[in-house]
Design an enzyme around this catalytic site. Structure first.
Site, PDB file in Angstrom:
ATOM      1  N   VAL A 159     -15.552 110.462  26.883  1.00  0.00           N
ATOM      2  CA  VAL A 159     -16.583 110.888  26.622  1.00  0.00           C
ATOM      3  C   VAL A 159     -17.445 111.358  27.339  1.00  0.00           C
ATOM      4  O   VAL A 159     -17.666 111.284  28.832  1.00  0.00           O
ATOM      5  CB  VAL A 159     -17.727 109.001  26.158  1.00  0.00           C
ATOM      6  CG1 VAL A 159     -16.604 108.485  24.997  1.00  0.00           C
ATOM      7  CG2 VAL A 159     -17.255 108.727  27.316  1.00  0.00           C
ATOM      8  N   ASN A 160     -18.723 111.535  26.751  1.00  0.00           N
ATOM      9  CA  ASN A 160     -19.422 112.859  28.136  1.00  0.00           C
ATOM     10  C   ASN A 160     -20.594 111.760  28.888  1.00  0.00           C
ATOM     11  O   ASN A 160     -21.336 110.771  28.424  1.00  0.00           O
ATOM     12  CB  ASN A 160     -20.776 113.956  26.391  1.00  0.00           C
ATOM     13  CG  ASN A 160     -21.814 112.882  25.775  1.00  0.00           C
ATOM     14  OD1 ASN A 160     -20.630 112.143  25.177  1.00  0.00           O
ATOM     15  ND2 ASN A 160     -22.459 113.983  25.657  1.00  0.00           N
ATOM     16  N   PRO A 218     -23.904 112.644  30.411  1.00  0.00           N
ATOM     17  CA  PRO A 218     -24.727 113.648  30.546  1.00  0.00           C
ATOM     18  C   PRO A 218     -25.916 112.912  32.191  1.00  0.00           C
ATOM     19  O   PRO A 218     -25.235 112.168  32.358  1.00  0.00           O
ATOM     20  CB  PRO A 218     -25.596 114.334  29.717  1.00  0.00           C
ATOM     21  CG  PRO A 218     -25.677 112.558  28.940  1.00  0.00           C
ATOM     22  CD  PRO A 218     -24.478 112.228  29.436  1.00  0.00           C
ATOM     23  N   THR A 219     -26.018 114.337  32.011  1.00  0.00           N
ATOM     24  CA  THR A 219     -27.363 114.098  33.428  1.00  0.00           C
ATOM     25  C   THR A 219     -28.585 112.881  32.895  1.00  0.00           C
ATOM     26  O   THR A 219     -29.275 113.219  31.555  1.00  0.00           O
ATOM     27  CB  THR A 219     -28.677 114.825  34.126  1.00  0.00           C
ATOM     28  OG1 THR A 219     -27.292 115.612  34.531  1.00  0.00           O
ATOM     29  CG2 THR A 219     -29.136 114.508  35.085  1.00  0.00           C
ATOM     30  N   LEU A 248     -16.027 116.258  41.672  1.00  0.00           N
ATOM     31  CA  LEU A 248     -17.743 116.419  42.202  1.00  0.00           C
ATOM     32  C   LEU A 248     -17.290 118.298  42.679  1.00  0.00           C
ATOM     33  O   LEU A 248     -17.822 118.771  43.181  1.00  0.00           O
ATOM     34  CB  LEU A 248     -18.246 115.596  42.101  1.00  0.00           C
ATOM     35  CG  LEU A 248     -18.988 114.498  41.056  1.00  0.00           C
ATOM     36  CD1 LEU A 248     -19.232 113.186  42.181  1.00  0.00           C
ATOM     37  CD2 LEU A 248     -18.635 114.705  39.984  1.00  0.00           C
ATOM     38  N   ALA A 277     -15.079 119.889  43.848  1.00  0.00           N
ATOM     39  CA  ALA A 277     -14.460 121.042  43.546  1.00  0.00           C
ATOM     40  C   ALA A 277     -15.682 121.573  42.334  1.00  0.00           C
ATOM     41  O   ALA A 277     -15.865 123.314  42.404  1.00  0.00           O
ATOM     42  CB  ALA A 277     -12.908 120.653  42.735  1.00  0.00           C
ATOM     43  N   CYS A 333     -21.476 121.177  33.188  1.00  0.00           N
ATOM     44  CA  CYS A 333     -20.737 121.018  34.011  1.00  0.00           C
ATOM     45  C   CYS A 333     -20.934 121.134  35.842  1.00  0.00           C
ATOM     46  O   CYS A 333     -22.320 119.875  36.671  1.00  0.00           O
ATOM     47  CB  CYS A 333     -19.007 120.930  34.855  1.00  0.00           C
ATOM     48  SG  CYS A 333     -18.514 120.270  33.414  1.00  0.00           S
ATOM     49  N   PHE A 392     -22.883 130.745  27.576  1.00  0.00           N
ATOM     50  CA  PHE A 392     -22.397 130.297  29.214  1.00  0.00           C
ATOM     51  C   PHE A 392     -21.788 131.490  30.003  1.00  0.00           C
ATOM     52  O   PHE A 392     -22.499 131.457  30.511  1.00  0.00           O
ATOM     53  CB  PHE A 392     -22.215 128.676  29.773  1.00  0.00           C
ATOM     54  CG  PHE A 392     -21.870 128.119  29.937  1.00  0.00           C
ATOM     55  CD1 PHE A 392     -20.803 127.503  28.895  1.00  0.00           C
ATOM     56  CD2 PHE A 392     -20.703 128.244  31.020  1.00  0.00           C
ATOM     57  CE1 PHE A 392     -19.644 127.786  28.617  1.00  0.00           C
ATOM     58  CE2 PHE A 392     -19.937 128.006  31.318  1.00  0.00           C
ATOM     59  CZ  PHE A 392     -19.091 127.246  30.378  1.00  0.00           C
ATOM     60  N   ARG A 411     -24.549 141.248  33.722  1.00  0.00           N
ATOM     61  CA  ARG A 411     -23.186 140.354  34.025  1.00  0.00           C
ATOM     62  C   ARG A 411     -22.821 141.689  35.680  1.00  0.00           C
ATOM     63  O   ARG A 411     -21.366 141.524  34.766  1.00  0.00           O
ATOM     64  CB  ARG A 411     -22.706 139.738  33.039  1.00  0.00           C
ATOM     65  CG  ARG A 411     -23.184 138.712  32.600  1.00  0.00           C
ATOM     66  CD  ARG A 411     -23.246 137.510  33.315  1.00  0.00           C
ATOM     67  NE  ARG A 411     -23.188 137.533  32.591  1.00  0.00           N
ATOM     68  CZ  ARG A 411     -23.253 134.681  32.814  1.00  0.00           C
ATOM     69  NH1 ARG A 411     -22.192 134.992  33.704  1.00  0.00           N
ATOM     70  NH2 ARG A 411     -23.410 133.900  32.214  1.00  0.00           N
TER      71      ARG A 411
END
Ligand code: UDX
Ligand code: UDX
Length: 461
Positions: A89-90, A92-93, A220, A222, A275, A337, A433
């Protein structure tokens, strides 16, 4: 058909869906079920239009769905029937209360742990697939052991390292699979059970085991290291623009040192995705929590440079276009993204679009896969000033500037002469880019502004 093992995954998102599809594909004798509270998501997984765009995923779903891979909303029944449960499950912050803006919001994870506890009638192995702060497994275990029922739960950390756009290949040929557990008898047994699943297709030496806290922290770290490389090269791109050095040449020279390596040294408009920012914020929160302020500040600077890079890019657009964008049409090539995904979570394109709108520009957004998500992201913004056109030629026509925000392969192959001819003069091209041939575009007539390289401008003569 009688299946050898039954596996459940709670959370049918970008991680849960593809990773379970790969297990089902590699282990046809296992039954894999994916559940989610979101009915629309489950319906989409059961339809021809999957909720996640990922090269190669369609083919694997076609081969497995209905055979040994199932998507359903029936969470309670599935918890009761499965003894190996992945939790994806997600996380999030947090947007509220203590740690808002930094700490991970673990409410979905906790809710899921309570659901598992409530509906279990037999021992379970519960596997954390979501990226979580170190020590989350402890909270999970405390919830799972909070009643006196005689059921054992072994919590395992098995973070997912796949990257969007290449997820199927990353799942098929991972650099490593990390499995962390307690080093108790039952923890080691649960660990072995999971090793057995991956050993079906991953070479044994690539399956590494550790204690549970190391596994949680490694994920975290990585992500933080990867993001740090992007911020490092982006910080140097600013210096290149001041000194006439070329960031691609610097990255090549630096990356050929085998101790440094060449990957993740591409300068651009900064990292996005669900992420990197979330995980670094999480790391920062953890360091502060444990009183390590200097360590927290060090990692926070990775995010600061990411924001600085986007602000620098926007300032460059504004400055180059005579300090006014009011009424000008700007075409954004790419909104995802990164390339090969329709995902726009934390995409720099969202921030950049808002800044352009704040300057009263009209924004035309083009992207082969992300227009639906872009429209959702910008639903609250000045709708009348934004248009969405998939065809890049139509999107660019009549615009004052082209701004490349995603490194889609198809942008490299566009006919830039044709595009130039259809645009307002003088014509600007900002390549966020460094994706296309700048000299060629300059020769067509564009004023070209790359990242970390000297601009090629006809206006300077
Ligand atoms: C994952 C990881 O879980 C996250 O920790 C990581 O850092 C980013 O990737 P992702 O798969 O990308 O998340 O998230 P998302 O696509 O939002 O999928 C999560 C799914 O879980 C959603 O479909 C949501 O509906 C579902 N969910 C959430 C549940 O089924 N139950 C809940 O209680 C909460
Ligand atoms: C990342 C991790 O790579 C993956 O291991 C983890 O499981 C989830 O988070 P993802 O977010 O899908 O994967 O994409 P990634 O390829 O890491 O790119 C992240 C961002 O960094 C993108 O916006 C990308 O454009 C940017 N990036 C990457 C650069 O700007 N330069 C680079 O050299 C590399």
């Amino acid at each position: 058909m009688k299946f050898k093992k039954k596996i459940l995954c709670i959370g049918a998102g970008y991680v849960g869906g593809p990773s379970m599809a790969m297990i089902a594909y590699k282990c046809p004798d296992y039954m894999v079920t994916v559940v989610d509270i979101n009915q629309a998501r489950i319906d989409a997984w059961n339809s021809a239009e999957l909720p996640v765009y990922e090269p190669g995923l369609d083919e694997i779903i076609k081969k497995t769905r209905g055979r040994n891979l199932f998507f359903t909303k029936d969470i309670e029944k599935q918890i009761a029937e499965n003894d190996i449960i992945f939790v994806s499950v997600n996380t999030p912050t947090k947007t509220f209360g203590k740690g808002a803006g930094k700490a991970a919001d673990l409410q979905f994870l906790e809710k899921t742990a309570r659901q598992i506890l409530e509906h279990s009638q037999s021992p379970k192995i519960v596997i954390e697939k979501s990226t979580l702060p170190v020590k989350t497994a402890q909270a999970m275990e405390r919830i799972l052991s909070s009643t006196k029922r005689n059921i054992t739960f072994d919590v395992i950390s098995n973070p997912e390292f796949m990257s969007e756009g290449t997820a199927m290949n990353d799942l098929d040929k991972p650099d490593r699979v990390l499995i962390g557990s307690h080093e108790t008898k039952s923890g080691l047994k649960a660990r072995a059970e999971l090793v057995d699943i991956y050993a079906r297709w991953v070479p044994k030496e690539k399956i590494i085991t550790s204690n549970i806290w190391s596994a949680e922290l490694s994920k975290l770290v990585a992500n933080a290291f990867l993001a740090q490389r992007v911020s490092s090269i982006n910080s140097i791109s600013a210096l290149c623009e001041k000194t006439d050095a070329d960031i691609s040449e610097v990255a090549k020279a630096v990356g050929m040192d085998s101790r440094i390596g060449s990957k993740f040294l591409k300068a651009g408009i900064g990292f996005g995705g669900s992420c990197f920012k979330k995980d670094i914020l999480n790391l920062v929160y953890l360091c502060n929590y444990y009183g390590l302020k200097d360590v927290a500040d060090y990692w926070e600077s990775v995010i600061k440079i990411n924001e600085y890079q986007q602000d620098r890019f926007i300032a460059n657009i504004l400055g180059s276009m005579f300090n006014t964008l009011a009424g000008k049409k700007i075409c954004l090539l790419g909104f995802a993204f990164k390339a090969d995904t329709g995902d726009t979570r934390e995409s720099p394109a969202i921030y950049i679009t808002r800044k352009l709108l704040a300057e009263h520009a009209q924004v035309v957004i083009s992207d082969p896969k992300a227009l639906k998500n872009a429209a959702i992201d910008l639903a609250q913004d000045q709708g009348s000033k934004i248009s969405y056109i998939e065809d890049p030629y139509l999107a660019a026509s009549g615009c004052h500037a082209l701004v490349i925000l995603t490194d889609w392969e198809l942008y490299k192959k566009l006919d830039f002469q044709k595009i130039y001819n259809s645009m307002v003069k003088p014509t600007f091209l900002f390549d966020g880019r460094n994706a296309i041939d700048h000299k060629k575009c300059f020769d067509f007539g564009f004023n070209v502004y790359p990242i970390g390289k000297p601009a090629l401008s006809h206006l300077m003569d």
